[in-house]
Scaffold this active site. Structure first.
Site, mmCIF file in Angstrom:
data_model
loop_
_atom_site.group_PDB
_atom_site.id
_atom_site.type_symbol
_atom_site.label_atom_id
_atom_site.label_comp_id
_atom_site.label_asym_id
_atom_site.label_seq_id
_atom_site.Cartn_x
_atom_site.Cartn_y
_atom_site.Cartn_z
ATOM 1 N N ARG A 104 59.568 -36.134 9.417
ATOM 2 C CA ARG A 104 58.668 -36.403 9.760
ATOM 3 C C ARG A 104 58.979 -38.057 9.463
ATOM 4 O O ARG A 104 58.848 -38.542 8.343
ATOM 5 C CB ARG A 104 57.798 -36.113 10.169
ATOM 6 C CG ARG A 104 56.580 -36.838 10.428
ATOM 7 C CD ARG A 104 54.659 -36.269 10.937
ATOM 8 N NE ARG A 104 54.825 -35.695 11.696
ATOM 9 C CZ ARG A 104 53.574 -35.334 12.821
ATOM 10 N NH1 ARG A 104 53.079 -35.662 12.388
ATOM 11 N NH2 ARG A 104 53.505 -34.220 13.839
ATOM 12 N N HIS A 131 58.915 -36.234 19.793
ATOM 13 C CA HIS A 131 58.566 -35.521 19.736
ATOM 14 C C HIS A 131 59.097 -33.692 20.492
ATOM 15 O O HIS A 131 57.660 -32.894 20.601
ATOM 16 C CB HIS A 131 56.955 -35.823 19.301
ATOM 17 C CG HIS A 131 55.575 -34.885 17.898
ATOM 18 N ND1 HIS A 131 56.565 -34.155 17.538
ATOM 19 C CD2 HIS A 131 55.030 -34.944 18.041
ATOM 20 C CE1 HIS A 131 55.416 -33.336 16.963
ATOM 21 N NE2 HIS A 131 54.165 -33.972 17.149
ATOM 22 N N GLN A 134 56.834 -30.451 19.694
ATOM 23 C CA GLN A 134 55.578 -30.937 20.655
ATOM 24 C C GLN A 134 55.751 -29.998 21.593
ATOM 25 O O GLN A 134 54.998 -29.042 22.285
ATOM 26 C CB GLN A 134 54.731 -32.098 20.317
ATOM 27 C CG GLN A 134 53.934 -32.215 21.536
ATOM 28 C CD GLN A 134 52.755 -30.867 20.612
ATOM 29 O OE1 GLN A 134 52.103 -31.271 19.653
ATOM 30 N NE2 GLN A 134 51.882 -30.736 21.416
ATOM 31 N N ASP A 225 48.395 -38.886 25.773
ATOM 32 C CA ASP A 225 48.028 -38.839 24.191
ATOM 33 C C ASP A 225 48.287 -40.203 23.642
ATOM 34 O O ASP A 225 47.208 -41.309 24.732
ATOM 35 C CB ASP A 225 49.993 -39.416 23.337
ATOM 36 C CG ASP A 225 50.464 -39.154 22.496
ATOM 37 O OD1 ASP A 225 49.347 -38.826 21.310
ATOM 38 O OD2 ASP A 225 51.025 -39.388 21.673
ATOM 39 N N CYS A 265 48.661 -33.391 23.073
ATOM 40 C CA CYS A 265 49.489 -33.144 21.727
ATOM 41 C C CYS A 265 48.520 -32.996 19.933
ATOM 42 O O CYS A 265 48.435 -32.695 19.701
ATOM 43 C CB CYS A 265 50.681 -34.026 21.393
ATOM 44 S SG CYS A 265 50.463 -35.728 21.299
ATOM 45 N N ARG A 293 51.830 -24.450 19.091
ATOM 46 C CA ARG A 293 53.423 -24.905 18.065
ATOM 47 C C ARG A 293 53.253 -23.784 17.167
ATOM 48 O O ARG A 293 54.508 -23.858 16.406
ATOM 49 C CB ARG A 293 52.250 -25.929 16.624
ATOM 50 C CG ARG A 293 51.924 -27.073 17.786
ATOM 51 C CD ARG A 293 52.950 -27.852 18.748
ATOM 52 N NE ARG A 293 53.885 -28.649 17.774
ATOM 53 C CZ ARG A 293 53.721 -29.641 16.364
ATOM 54 N NH1 ARG A 293 52.495 -30.136 16.962
ATOM 55 N NH2 ARG A 293 54.566 -29.551 16.076
HETATM 56 N N1 NVA Z 1 52.341 -40.370 19.416
HETATM 57 C C1 NVA Z 1 51.223 -39.917 18.367
HETATM 58 C C2 NVA Z 1 52.293 -38.373 18.214
HETATM 59 C C3 NVA Z 1 50.576 -37.583 17.141
HETATM 60 C C4 NVA Z 1 51.529 -36.111 17.245
HETATM 61 C C5 NVA Z 1 52.369 -40.705 17.362
HETATM 62 O O1 NVA Z 1 53.252 -40.910 16.730
HETATM 63 O O2 NVA Z 1 51.015 -40.905 16.039
HETATM 64 N N1 CP Z 2 50.946 -33.339 17.715
HETATM 65 C C1 CP Z 2 50.791 -32.823 16.142
HETATM 66 O O1 CP Z 2 52.296 -33.489 16.056
HETATM 67 O O2 CP Z 2 49.855 -32.967 14.933
HETATM 68 P P1 CP Z 2 50.322 -33.543 13.970
HETATM 69 O O3 CP Z 2 49.904 -35.083 13.692
HETATM 70 O O4 CP Z 2 48.715 -33.203 12.867
HETATM 71 O O5 CP Z 2 50.975 -32.973 13.129
#
Ligand code: NVA
Ligand code: CP
Length: 310
Positions: A104, A131, A134, A225, A265, A293
């Site tokens: 990540r 992502h 997800q 989101d 998500c 997930r």
């Molecule tokens: N778009 C959000 C998704 C979090 C799971 C982010 O990147 O923070």
């Molecule tokens: N939806 C998702 O990826 O959640 P987290 O950021 O908690 O991993």
């Protein structure tokens, strides 16, 4: 349908897998969830995370435990990544210890560089561009609800971000129509739009609009989101008035198909991009989506690691 072709592969973008491979993966995930298939795969997964995570971190960890493997939490602060060790060096070292790694980070290029230098499977656990893990869970959730994916319409409301990008690709691959409603300045990445249109071709439609009501008309799934993603927190307050018309609330939901479901998500900013009433309402499938997930990623790990006998 078989997941055999996924062994040893990377999963960096939703478009890395074919329609048939995603179908096979979703079928395996559903079978694992139902307890109809049990897979043993005693391998070691590394989680190399440079951003916060609840769901992704915990669901990947539990997934590898349930397969009989182990997880190593390698967040940037406890590794030399925080002191600037180059990705090309980290990749070539970690591939000699680990069997699979989930990353990540910020730049998509970072996961692509890591995957280029590491021979083990590399999984995109969220970048600024995509992502895909997800969206595997999202597709599983939609399939559970409607029994099919092809021909359904998903409407995404809000920021044209990483989740929107993977959803667009994933929906197009599965023959779903995808409607994206964003403010003019927050449209999805042009390259992702082009790729989505090429995949959808004449099988399904891709609509980009600034009108949330146009987007949800005829939709079977409403998705939203956060309006400011990780790394954009300082912009959150200024974005609220711009995104307010895209809030998923009861009035917008009433405009969708009567049996439409709502996904997010998570984490959610309640009363910003989605109201409490909709999250807690009868059309929300958000908690099943979060659970999925685990099942989707367990199937993914088992497939990439070659643990599934054909
Ligand atoms: N778009 C959000 C998704 C979090 C799971 C982010 O990147 O923070
Ligand atoms: N939806 C998702 O990826 O959640 P987290 O950021 O908690 O991993």
């Amino acid at each position: 349908m078989s997941v055999a072709s996924l062994q040893g592969r990377d999963f960096l973008s939703m478009a890395d897998f074919s329609t048939e491979e995603i179908q096979a993966l979703l079928q395996l995930a559903a079978q694992m969830k139902a307890g109809a298939v049990q897979v043993r795969c005693a391998k070691v997964l590394g989680l190399l995370f440079q951003k916060a995570s609840t769901r992704t971190r915990v669901s990947f960890s539990v997934a590898i435990y349930q397969l009989g493997g182990q997880v190593l939490d390698l967040n940037a602060t406890v590794t030399q990544v925080s002191r600037g060790e180059p990705t090309i060096d980290t990749a070539r070292v970690l591939e000699r210890y680990l069997d699979v790694v989930a990353i990540r980070t910020f730049e998509q290029q970072e996961v692509e560089t890591f995957a280029h230098y590491a021979k083990i499977p590399v999984i995109n656990a969220l970048t600024d561009l995509e992502h895909p893990c997800q969206v595997l869970a999202d597709l599983l959730t939609i399939q559970e609800e409607f029994g099919t994916l092809a021909g359904l319409t998903l409407a995404y409301l809000g920021d044209g971000n990483n989740v929107a990008h993977s959803l667009m690709l994933g929906c197009a691959l599965m023959g779903m129509n995808v409607h994206i409603a964003t403010p003019a300045e927050y449209q999805p990445d042009a390259g992702i739009v082009e790729r989505t249109r090429a995949i959808a071709c004449d099988r399904s439609s891709v609509l980009l609009t600034q009108d949330p009501y146009e987007a949800v008309t005829g939709a079977h799934v409403l998705y939203t989101d956060v309006w400011a993603s990780m790394g954009q927190e300082d912009l959150a307050a200024t974005r609220i008035p711009i995104f307010q018309p895209y809030q998923v609330n009861e009035a917008l939901l009433a405009q969708a198909e009567p049996k439409a479901i709502v996904l997010h998500c998570l984490p959610a900013h309640r009363e910003e991009e989605i109201t409490d009433a909709v999250i807690e309402g009868s059309q929300s499938r958000i908690w099943d989506e979060a659970e999925n997930r685990l099942h989707a990623q367990k199937a993914l790990l088992a497939s990439l690691l070659g643990g599934v006998s054909s």
